[in-house]
Design a protein around this motif. Structure first.
Motif, PDB file in Angstrom:
ATOM      1  N   LEU A  26       6.686   3.220 -10.545  1.00  0.00           N
ATOM      2  CA  LEU A  26       5.863   2.438  -9.612  1.00  0.00           C
ATOM      3  C   LEU A  26       5.468   3.317  -8.435  1.00  0.00           C
ATOM      4  O   LEU A  26       6.299   4.065  -7.895  1.00  0.00           O
ATOM      5  CB  LEU A  26       6.634   1.220  -9.101  1.00  0.00           C
ATOM      6  N   PHE A  27       4.202   3.207  -8.023  1.00  0.00           N
ATOM      7  CA  PHE A  27       3.695   4.006  -6.915  1.00  0.00           C
ATOM      8  C   PHE A  27       2.717   3.170  -6.097  1.00  0.00           C
ATOM      9  O   PHE A  27       2.090   2.241  -6.610  1.00  0.00           O
ATOM     10  CB  PHE A  27       2.981   5.271  -7.426  1.00  0.00           C
ATOM     11  N   GLY A  28       2.561   3.527  -4.829  1.00  0.00           N
ATOM     12  CA  GLY A  28       1.592   2.834  -3.994  1.00  0.00           C
ATOM     13  C   GLY A  28       1.383   3.556  -2.692  1.00  0.00           C
ATOM     14  O   GLY A  28       2.265   4.273  -2.212  1.00  0.00           O
ATOM     15  N   GLU A  29       0.213   3.363  -2.119  1.00  0.00           N
ATOM     16  CA  GLU A  29      -0.101   3.955  -0.823  1.00  0.00           C
ATOM     17  C   GLU A  29       0.166   2.942   0.284  1.00  0.00           C
ATOM     18  O   GLU A  29       0.424   1.766   0.029  1.00  0.00           O
ATOM     19  CB  GLU A  29      -1.553   4.423  -0.802  1.00  0.00           C
ATOM     20  N   ALA A  30       0.079   3.392   1.529  1.00  0.00           N
ATOM     21  CA  ALA A  30       0.391   2.541   2.672  1.00  0.00           C
ATOM     22  C   ALA A  30      -0.437   1.264   2.657  1.00  0.00           C
ATOM     23  O   ALA A  30      -1.646   1.305   2.488  1.00  0.00           O
ATOM     24  CB  ALA A  30       0.133   3.308   3.973  1.00  0.00           C
ATOM     25  N   GLY A  31       0.240   0.133   2.825  1.00  0.00           N
ATOM     26  CA  GLY A  31      -0.448  -1.148   2.880  1.00  0.00           C
ATOM     27  C   GLY A  31      -0.838  -1.708   1.533  1.00  0.00           C
ATOM     28  O   GLY A  31      -1.399  -2.796   1.443  1.00  0.00           O
ATOM     29  N   GLN A  32      -0.563  -0.970   0.454  1.00  0.00           N
ATOM     30  CA  GLN A  32      -0.886  -1.431  -0.888  1.00  0.00           C
ATOM     31  C   GLN A  32       0.403  -1.696  -1.660  1.00  0.00           C
ATOM     32  O   GLN A  32       1.442  -1.108  -1.395  1.00  0.00           O
ATOM     33  CB  GLN A  32      -1.732  -0.397  -1.627  1.00  0.00           C
ATOM     34  N   ALA A  33       0.313  -2.588  -2.618  1.00  0.00           N
ATOM     35  CA  ALA A  33       1.484  -2.939  -3.409  1.00  0.00           C
ATOM     36  C   ALA A  33       1.824  -1.820  -4.390  1.00  0.00           C
ATOM     37  O   ALA A  33       1.145  -0.794  -4.458  1.00  0.00           O
ATOM     38  CB  ALA A  33       1.238  -4.255  -4.132  1.00  0.00           C
ATOM     39  N   TYR A  34       2.860  -2.045  -5.171  1.00  0.00           N
ATOM     40  CA  TYR A  34       3.319  -1.056  -6.145  1.00  0.00           C
ATOM     41  C   TYR A  34       2.556  -1.235  -7.454  1.00  0.00           C
ATOM     42  O   TYR A  34       2.420  -2.347  -7.957  1.00  0.00           O
ATOM     43  CB  TYR A  34       4.812  -1.231  -6.402  1.00  0.00           C
ATOM     44  N   SER A  35       2.073  -0.136  -8.013  1.00  0.00           N
ATOM     45  CA  SER A  35       1.302  -0.211  -9.257  1.00  0.00           C
ATOM     46  C   SER A  35       1.984   0.613 -10.343  1.00  0.00           C
ATOM     47  O   SER A  35       2.792   1.504 -10.071  1.00  0.00           O
ATOM     48  CB  SER A  35      -0.128   0.282  -9.045  1.00  0.00           C
ATOM     49  N   ILE A  36       1.634   0.293 -11.594  1.00  0.00           N
ATOM     50  CA  ILE A  36       2.207   0.949 -12.761  1.00  0.00           C
ATOM     51  C   ILE A  36       1.080   1.324 -13.719  1.00  0.00           C
ATOM     52  O   ILE A  36       0.051   0.643 -13.764  1.00  0.00           O
ATOM     53  CB  ILE A  36       3.235   0.026 -13.452  1.00  0.00           C
ATOM     54  N   GLU A  37       1.269   2.398 -14.479  1.00  0.00           N
ATOM     55  CA  GLU A  37       0.245   2.821 -15.444  1.00  0.00           C
ATOM     56  C   GLU A  37       0.416   2.044 -16.747  1.00  0.00           C
ATOM     57  O   GLU A  37       1.530   1.899 -17.252  1.00  0.00           O
ATOM     58  CB  GLU A  37       0.361   4.318 -15.720  1.00  0.00           C
ATOM     59  N   ILE A  38      -0.708   1.539 -17.277  1.00  0.00           N
ATOM     60  CA  ILE A  38      -0.685   0.857 -18.565  1.00  0.00           C
ATOM     61  C   ILE A  38      -1.754   1.456 -19.472  1.00  0.00           C
ATOM     62  O   ILE A  38      -2.718   2.071 -18.996  1.00  0.00           O
ATOM     63  CB  ILE A  38      -0.913  -0.668 -18.425  1.00  0.00           C
ATOM     64  N   TYR A  39      -1.550   1.284 -20.777  1.00  0.00           N
ATOM     65  CA  TYR A  39      -2.536   1.688 -21.780  1.00  0.00           C
ATOM     66  C   TYR A  39      -3.151   0.428 -22.384  1.00  0.00           C
ATOM     67  O   TYR A  39      -2.431  -0.495 -22.760  1.00  0.00           O
ATOM     68  CB  TYR A  39      -1.886   2.499 -22.907  1.00  0.00           C
ATOM     69  N   ILE A  40      -4.468   0.395 -22.473  1.00  0.00           N
ATOM     70  CA  ILE A  40      -5.163  -0.748 -23.062  1.00  0.00           C
ATOM     71  C   ILE A  40      -6.134  -0.249 -24.117  1.00  0.00           C
ATOM     72  O   ILE A  40      -6.869   0.728 -23.901  1.00  0.00           O
ATOM     73  CB  ILE A  40      -5.918  -1.565 -21.997  1.00  0.00           C
ATOM     74  N   GLY A  41      -6.189  -0.966 -25.251  1.00  0.00           N
ATOM     75  CA  GLY A  41      -7.187  -0.688 -26.281  1.00  0.00           C
ATOM     76  C   GLY A  41      -6.842   0.478 -27.172  1.00  0.00           C
ATOM     77  O   GLY A  41      -5.843   1.170 -26.999  1.00  0.00           O
ATOM     78  N   ARG A  42      -7.732   0.701 -28.154  1.00  0.00           N
ATOM     79  CA  ARG A  42      -7.657   1.837 -29.068  1.00  0.00           C
ATOM     80  C   ARG A  42      -9.055   2.409 -29.257  1.00  0.00           C
ATOM     81  O   ARG A  42      -9.953   1.678 -29.668  1.00  0.00           O
ATOM     82  CB  ARG A  42      -7.072   1.407 -30.419  1.00  0.00           C
ATOM     83  N   PRO A  43      -9.268   3.682 -28.947  1.00  0.00           N
ATOM     84  CA  PRO A  43      -8.298   4.607 -28.358  1.00  0.00           C
ATOM     85  C   PRO A  43      -7.875   4.136 -26.966  1.00  0.00           C
ATOM     86  O   PRO A  43      -8.605   3.406 -26.302  1.00  0.00           O
ATOM     87  CB  PRO A  43      -9.054   5.934 -28.299  1.00  0.00           C
ATOM     88  N   ILE A  44      -6.702   4.563 -26.537  1.00  0.00           N
ATOM     89  CA  ILE A  44      -6.133   4.025 -25.299  1.00  0.00           C
ATOM     90  C   ILE A  44      -6.966   4.421 -24.081  1.00  0.00           C
ATOM     91  O   ILE A  44      -7.555   5.498 -24.025  1.00  0.00           O
ATOM     92  CB  ILE A  44      -4.681   4.491 -25.106  1.00  0.00           C
ATOM     93  N   GLN A  45      -7.029   3.498 -23.129  1.00  0.00           N
ATOM     94  CA  GLN A  45      -7.609   3.756 -21.814  1.00  0.00           C
ATOM     95  C   GLN A  45      -6.494   3.594 -20.788  1.00  0.00           C
ATOM     96  O   GLN A  45      -5.839   2.549 -20.734  1.00  0.00           O
ATOM     97  CB  GLN A  45      -8.765   2.799 -21.532  1.00  0.00           C
ATOM     98  N   LYS A  46      -6.275   4.612 -19.970  1.00  0.00           N
ATOM     99  CA  LYS A  46      -5.192   4.611 -18.994  1.00  0.00           C
ATOM    100  C   LYS A  46      -5.686   4.014 -17.678  1.00  0.00           C
ATOM    101  O   LYS A  46      -6.651   4.492 -17.088  1.00  0.00           O
ATOM    102  CB  LYS A  46      -4.687   6.038 -18.762  1.00  0.00           C
ATOM    103  N   LEU A  47      -4.986   2.966 -17.231  1.00  0.00           N
ATOM    104  CA  LEU A  47      -5.358   2.273 -16.006  1.00  0.00           C
ATOM    105  C   LEU A  47      -4.105   1.990 -15.186  1.00  0.00           C
ATOM    106  O   LEU A  47      -2.985   2.011 -15.709  1.00  0.00           O
ATOM    107  CB  LEU A  47      -6.074   0.954 -16.337  1.00  0.00           C
TER     108      LEU A  47
END
Length: 491
Positions: A26-47
């Motif tokens: 989990l990562f985040g910048e000041a004032g922003q919540a914590y985010s996580i990397e996910i893969y969606i679709g095939r071929p995968i898209q990283k978001l």
């Protein structure tokens, strides 16, 4: 003996590094919540998506935005399925509209199988995406009733899809660590998904019940400023033997609308009057204590959450701690206290350490991690950093323990009272979930239909009678009803 101890210590430190060093997901910048990397679709898209316990739906941007040009490109996924149904969601800040779709979803940092899950592709939004944010959507982890909605649409969550895939209920743990140093605004943390039958740890001894399975609604009994640790221990000791010392009025105000644990919110949000009360007490303590950071440096605009306060060097705060009292899951006559240091609520807003560069000055800015929230209470990630939180979704409780990373927090208690807390604080007001609401609506519709049919039959009865019954010769008797009089005048 010494060698053995040193070996054990080294092994323990290595384990900590493995878990909380390279193991951050989990990562985040000041004032922003914590985010996580996910893969969606095939071929995968990283978001990147925010980990949000304050909502339910997996929602992803599907168009380029001024804030960020990265988004989910639906045409590039061979596994994408579009229902065509419109859905929407509204948050405390911002809203979006989109379509209900499904695709293959995987979170690479978790040891979980990929699942086909419902999600929303956002086609239009208002004040939802933050300027400069590194995320493209959010991963809702709450219960079904607070998902996105549409006409005749139920949006299943990623957690529900995962449970169906594994054929057993799961829980999850959040360990939010905050920034690693006073000169760094990036915060770190960990999300783990647990099998409730084998992986829930037994050292979680402080648990609070989830009062209603919509958001993660809990019983927040009070939020206090700890002016003196010794005095507070004496007060807490009194509370264990005298329930009258418990601030029932504050408890009722905190839970009047709802009190939720929300990792997607930054600050601790309090009902307006209580926000003013807590902040005024903080200001007073700062003035009386005459700390090395005098109150006239921290302007009123800072306390009102309007402006950041900046210094040329990072600050080591000697301000009071805050205490948050929570209902215990062990007994209705028991509670415990989360104690958070000033490092939690004096949030780093920006850090520019430009020492040594010609013509520039270092600047470290802070914002207050408390805000007015109308009538609701929200424990945002400001109240969660420095703790490990275990969300046992199926059993309906949240476990707390102090973390090995982040601010040095404390948990004290449990403390006992002589009267029912849920009753005195009015925590047991019935609130319908989605299933109950649907069933109630069905019964209401049934009753309305019966009443309407009865009225219709009653109104049509004379007409039916005229058609079925042979007319009789008119009587010369004078009726005393107004209808008959009118009829006779016409004839």
């Amino acid at each position: 003996m010494t060698i053995t101890f040193n070996v054990v210590l080294i092994i323990f430190q290595i384990l900590l590094v493995l878990r909380y060093g390279e193991g951050y997901n989990l990562f985040g910048e000041a004032g922003q919540a914590y985010s996580i990397e996910i893969y969606i679709g095939r071929p995968i898209q990283k978001l990147n998506v925010i980990v949000d316990t304050g909502s339910t739906t997996l929602a992803i941007a599907s168009y380029p935005r001024r804030e960020h040009d990265k988004y989910f490109e639906t045409n590039n996924s061979t596994t994408f399925e579009d229902s065509g149904m419109q859905i929407q969601a509204k948050y405390s800040q911002g809203n979006w509209v989109g379509r209900l779709v499904s695709d293959v979803v995987e979170i690479p940092s978790l040891s979980l199988p990929q699942v086909r899950a419902n999600m929303a592709i956002i086609t239009k939004s208002y004040k939802f995406f933050v300027n400069g944010s590194g995320w493209q959507g959010l991963l809702g982890l709450a219960y079904l009733p607070v998902g996105a909605w549409g006409d005749h649409v139920i949006v299943e969550s990623w957690m529900d899809s995962l449970d169906a895939r594994l054929q057993r209920p799961t829980s999850f743990e959040l360990n939010l660590c905050g920034p690693q140093s006073v000169t760094n605004v990036t915060h770190y943390g960990n999300l783990r998904v647990l099998d409730i039958y084998s992986e829930i740890v037994s050292d979680i001894i402080f648990r609070t019940p989830i009062l209603h399975k919509r958001w993660y609604e809990v019983g927040v009994l009070s939020i206090r400023v700890l002016t003196n640790k010794t005095e507070e221990l004496i007060v807490n000791k009194n509370i264990t033997t005298d329930a009258q010392n418990f601030e029932v009025d504050m408890c009722r105000k905190l839970n009047h609308q709802k009190s939720i644990v929300d990792s997607g919110t930054t600050n601790i949000r309090l009902p307006d009057a209580l926000f003013r009360q807590v902040v005024d007490q903080l200001k007073k303590v700062v003035q009386v204590a005459n700390t090395q950071y005098p109150s006239n440096i921290i302007l009123d605009n800072f306390w009102d959450h309007a402006e950041a306060a900046c210094w040329p060097e990072p600050q080591q705060w000697s301000l009071p701690w805050l205490a948050i009292d929570l209902l215990s899951a062990e007994s209705d006559y028991q509670y415990y206290t989360l104690e958070i240091p000033p490092q939690n609520y004096m949030r780093v807003a920006s850090a520019h350490n430009s020492s040594g560069e010609s013509g520039t000055v270092s600047e470290f800015c802070y914002k207050l991690g408390l805000e007015a929230g109308g009538q609701e209470t929200v424990l945002g990630y400001t109240a969660m950093e420095g703790f490990e939180l275990l969300f046992n979704r199926s059993a309906g409780w949240i476990g707390f323990k102090t973390s090995d990373c982040g601010p040095k927090t404390r948990i004290t208690g449990p403390y006992n009272v002589t009267h029912s807390i849920t009753s005195s604080c009015q925590l047991i007001t019935p609130k319908t979930d989605m299933a109950i609401s649907i069933k109630a609506a069905q019964w209401a519709l049934c009753v309305i239909s019966i009443v309407a049919a009865t009225v219709l039959i009653y109104l049509l009865a004379p007409c039916i009678k005229m058609l079925l019954v042979k007319p009789l010769p008119r009587s010369t008797q004078i009726s005393m009803s107004q209808t008959a009089l009118v009829d006779q005048d016409i004839t």
